[in-house]
Scaffold this active site. Structure first.
Site, PDB file in Angstrom:
ATOM      1  N   LYS A 198       0.722  -1.447  -0.127  1.00 41.43           N
ATOM      2  CA  LYS A 198       0.082   0.136  -0.076  1.00 41.43           C
ATOM      3  C   LYS A 198       0.743   1.274   0.035  1.00 41.43           C
ATOM      4  CE  LYS A 198      -2.158   1.506   3.729  1.00 41.43           C
ATOM      5  NZ  LYS A 198      -3.093   1.648   4.803  1.00 41.43           N
ATOM      6  N   ASP A 212      -6.681   1.296   0.769  1.00 45.20           N
ATOM      7  CA  ASP A 212      -6.609   1.163   2.189  1.00 45.20           C
ATOM      8  C   ASP A 212      -8.318   1.018   2.759  1.00 45.20           C
ATOM      9  OD1 ASP A 212      -8.275   3.548   1.349  1.00 45.20           O
ATOM     10  OD2 ASP A 212      -7.278   5.013   2.631  1.00 45.20           O
TER      11      ASP A 212
END
Length: 220
Positions: A120, A138
């Site tokens: 991420k 997220d």
């Protein structure tokens, strides 16, 4: 959603916010890398307060390494997990200096090799700092993608792959920011603002009628 609905979904978000940007404050790829690393289990507001102090003192790998782990902690101790974050950032700075001449690399493999940098974080840096069409999934993006029917998936990686496949190419570069902002302020985890949602008619969430009804004024 079908292809036409996905096109309209992003057209509306782009119309509202043509040039979406991250809410993390930064002025270089390295500052962004540090800010995103610090953002785990912390709010952007909290991170910005910490980095505002930190970056005035040290905003390069060399300068942060000179602070040392204990010195770095003094600047980020208001954030969750600050001990492990400080340890990882110091180790990442050492690796950036030794292997990359103090510069943030522009490939996923090199970014993910840095301590404390996962998929991420790498995706955020690649997209925001280097303009690559990546998708950092997220909690907000995961929720919006599943709730609306835009790109359902059981894991963040599954959602990431679905989004990269389904988001219209013209919107792919900025889709990450549109979806985060939509999830943060409109399609919230609790009490989503369905009545204010610009894409509510495209959304496939079965519970949206409940929240739309709650927003309706009482009968006279």
């Amino acid at each position: 959603m079908n292809a036409a609905q996905r096109e309209e979904f992003f057209r509306r978000l782009a119309e509202i916010n043509p040039k979406p940007v991250t809410e993390l404050n930064y002025s270089s790829p390295f500052e962004l890398l540090v800010a995103v690393t610090l953002s785990a289990q912390s709010t952007d507001v909290g991170v910005n307060k910490a980095t505002d102090r930190l970056f005035k003192v040290a905003n390069t790998p060399e300068a942060i390494l000179a602070l040392g782990e204990e010195g770095l902690k003094q600047h980020i101790r208001t954030l969750g997990l600050f001990n492990s974050k400080a340890k990882n950032i110091i180790a990442a700075c050492q690796m950036l200096i030794e292997k990359h001449g103090g510069q943030v690399p522009e490939t996923r493999a090199e970014l993910e090799a840095l301590p404390g940098v996962g998929r991420k974080t790498a995706n955020v840096v690649l997209n925001t700092a280097f303009g690559q069409a990546t998708m950092a999934v997220d909690t907000h993006i995961f929720r919006v993608s599943n709730r609306t029917g835009l790109a359902p998936g059981k894991t963040p990686l599954a959602v990431e792959r679905a989004l990269l496949k389904r988001v219209p190419e013209a919107y792919l570069l900025d889709a990450h920011h549109w979806l985060i902002l939509h999830g943060r302020y409109t399609c919230r985890a609790r009490n989503p603002k369905c009545a204010e949602c610009p894409v509510v008619d495209l959304c496939r969430w079965r519970q949206k009628k409940k929240y739309l009804a709650q927003a309706e004024p009482p009968s006279p």
